[in-house]
Design an enzyme around this catalytic site. Structure first.
Site, PDB file in Angstrom:
ATOM      1  N   ASP A 327       0.845  -1.183   0.000  1.00  0.00           N
ATOM      2  CA  ASP A 327       0.000   0.000   0.000  1.00  0.00           C
ATOM      3  C   ASP A 327       0.886   1.240   0.000  1.00  0.00           C
ATOM      4  OD1 ASP A 327       1.033   0.137   2.549  1.00  0.00           O
ATOM      5  OD2 ASP A 327      -0.897   0.074   3.593  1.00  0.00           O
ATOM      6  N   ASP A 329       1.289   5.045   1.996  1.00  0.00           N
ATOM      7  CA  ASP A 329       0.880   5.806   3.178  1.00  0.00           C
ATOM      8  C   ASP A 329       1.443   7.223   3.112  1.00  0.00           C
ATOM      9  OD1 ASP A 329      -0.233   3.417   4.268  1.00  0.00           O
ATOM     10  OD2 ASP A 329       1.776   2.836   4.926  1.00  0.00           O
ATOM     11  N   ASP A 446      -3.433   4.922   2.522  1.00  0.00           N
ATOM     12  CA  ASP A 446      -3.798   5.427   3.851  1.00  0.00           C
ATOM     13  C   ASP A 446      -3.322   6.864   3.990  1.00  0.00           C
ATOM     14  OD1 ASP A 446      -4.943   3.059   4.573  1.00  0.00           O
ATOM     15  OD2 ASP A 446      -3.292   2.379   5.833  1.00  0.00           O
TER      16      ASP A 446
END
Length: 522
Positions: A327, A329, A446
């Protein structure tokens, strides 16, 4: 006071005419003693009975013992134990042997030939194989780059750690992670178990795995785990965004082991799980640093549009130098305390209006300082305002094409600390979308908003690695009587918070040498 586990040691001759179980001794010249240290009482009792049934003399330690059998001990460790039992320096003529000699003898039905690999007392440390330097016990004391000379061992231990964590056995998982982290910090490949003498965090289980890999090229336990239907099912199901190990375990008990079975079941999925299942293939493909940078340009434009002067930093594995991740961030703040309040909903709204969010869930900031110090949190999660999202990354944006929306003149490029984008994709017409088969991919993103007063702690906590952060908190608590989180550092001795405006100051408060992000890959 005599230690409870210290065994009575006979100074006289052992019972050389029988095995201790009434079976006549087949090999009266061989008297065995099994060392309980690291073997455990129940395993020792089982192996002793097994040997006695096969005609071996297995006794408590005495002068008549000819073979001392141990498991996962060095010769020095065995001699030290014997010294503690008989007093003074151990001068026993008994052979100090590894458990492998015993098990091979049990299988053969007689004492097998003693080879060099069976002998503990013959082991001499090869100076050329010694560890280059003493490895500290805490991962936060060690410099660990992405260059790993021992991937064959660390991959094996990491897989066992993952299996333990998926099985809700966090203690075992941490033990394997710590063992792997020690090997990652070594500057040369491990080719002999002797190189690991004196290293911290290498328990008996981890050493057995390493030994298996050294001798056979792979760990039988790891290979068995890989082929386990339960492990494969857990991997598949927890690969769904929004599905944790407990949910996956419950589904497996209900007979669900695959995505088709889940889709055919009557289970009602929440919004996150629905989105995770819909975009499963994309979300289980690695995200590249280039893709992360492109997403960063888009998010930076959103941040600058709603709060000029804000600062945004790419965090997580990419900040540590990784080229791929699962992912992306970002940590967002503003140099003026309080200006960040209300920022997240505006950023999310901007991204949604441009069609960049396939799913999002925002949590509010619930962190409050207490004059009595931080209470024990309900989990290790921080309490910042956060947005968990699935981002829609256009293919042409990934490739850096110029069919994009330019920055507006009233949003100066120097108002955000991240390299600002000059181009952001225009969504284009529906006919253009239909002409291309899925011209985008889904990516986990995120967003975290922190007040500037907590920014250094948030930056440290969100950079990772996960084990490095865990070890920092453990060091703070065990060695410094402090409480460290992604929000603050509290000195329990002085009963006050220790402020910091940089990661370097936090390391200084903790009495640690500063380690840059690129060397926190424990």
């Amino acid at each position: 006071m005599v230690p409870l586990k210290r065994r009575k040691v006979s100074s006289g001759a052992g019972k050389t005419g029988n095995t201790g179980s009434g079976v006549p001794a087949k090999f009266p010249q061989v008297v065995l003693f099994l060392l309980e240290r690291k073997m455990g009482a129940s395993r020792r009792a089982f192996l002793s009975q097994l040997g006695q049934k096969k005609g071996f003399q297995v006794e408590e330690f005495s002068e008549s013992v000819t073979h001392v059998i141990s498991e996962n001990n060095s010769g020095d460790e065995v001699r030290t134990w014997l010294d503690s039992q008989i007093g003074g320096q151990c001068r026993t003529p008994a052979l100090l042997l590894d458990i492998s000699w015993y098990t091979e003898s049990m299988k053969a039905g007689h004492p097998v030939e003693i080879l060099d690999r069976h002998k503990l007392q013959e082991q001499q440390v090869d100076e050329s194989k010694e560890v280059e330097s003493i490895v500290p016990s805490y991962a936060c004391q060690r410099r660990t780059t992405l260059e790993n000379h021992n991937t064959v061992f660390t991959d094996a231990l990491s897989l066992l750690a993952e299996n333990a964590e998926l099985s809700d056995e966090d203690g075992r998982g941490v033990a394997f992670r710590r063992a792997a982290a020690v090997l990652k910090a070594l500057h040369s490949p491990v080719t002999d178990l002797l190189q690991l003498r004196g290293l911290p965090c290498l328990g008996g289980h981890s050493l057995r795995v390493i030994k298996d890999v050294l001798e056979n090229g792979a760990s039988s336990e790891v290979e068995f785990t890989k082929q386990s239907e339960r492990f494969k099912a857990l991997k598949v199901l927890t690969g769904i965004f929004g599905v944790g190990a407990k949910t996956a375990e419950r589904w497996i008990r209900e007979g669900i082991h695959s995505l088709p079975q889940l889709q055919d079941s009557a289970h009602t999925l929440n919004r996150a799980q629905q989105a995770g299942l819909e975009h499963y293939d994309d979300l289980n493909q690695p995200v590249t640093k280039a893709e992360g940078d492109t997403i960063g340009e888009i998010v930076a434009k959103a941040v600058m549009s709603v709060l000029p002067g804000a600062q945004m930093t790419l965090i997580g594995g990419f900040r540590r130098g990784k080229l791929t991740g699962h992912d992306v961030d970002f940590l967002i703040t503003h140099p003026e305390e309080g200006r960040e309040v209300g920022l997240m909903p505006k950023v999310v709204s901007w991204l949604e209006s441009k069609g960049f969010l396939l799913y999002q869930k925002t949590t509010r900031n619930s962190y409050l300082e207490s004059k009595d110090g931080p209470a024990r949190p309900s989990s290790n999660m921080d309490r910042f305002e956060r947005c968990f999202s699935i981002f829609k990354l256009p293919e042409d944006a990934k490739q850096g094409t110029k069919q994009t929306e330019t920055l507006t003149e009233d949003t100066p490029e120097d108002t955000c600390s991240l390299t600002t984008p000059s181009l952001v994709k225009d969504e284009g017409s529906e006919s253009t979308k239909r002409a291309n088969l899925k011209p985008w991919r889904a990516v986990r993103v995120d967003l975290v908003v922190s007040p500037i007063s907590q920014f250094a702690f948030a930056l440290l906590g969100w950079t990772g690695s996960k084990l490095f952060e865990r070890e920092l908190r453990r060091w703070a608590g065990h060695e410094k009587a402090m409480s460290l989180s992604s929000h603050a550092l509290y000195d329990n001795t002085q009963s006050k918070y220790l402020r910091a405006s940089s990661e370097e100051e936090i390391f200084a408060h903790l009495g640690l040498e500063y380690i840059p992000p690129s060397e926190r890959n424990a």
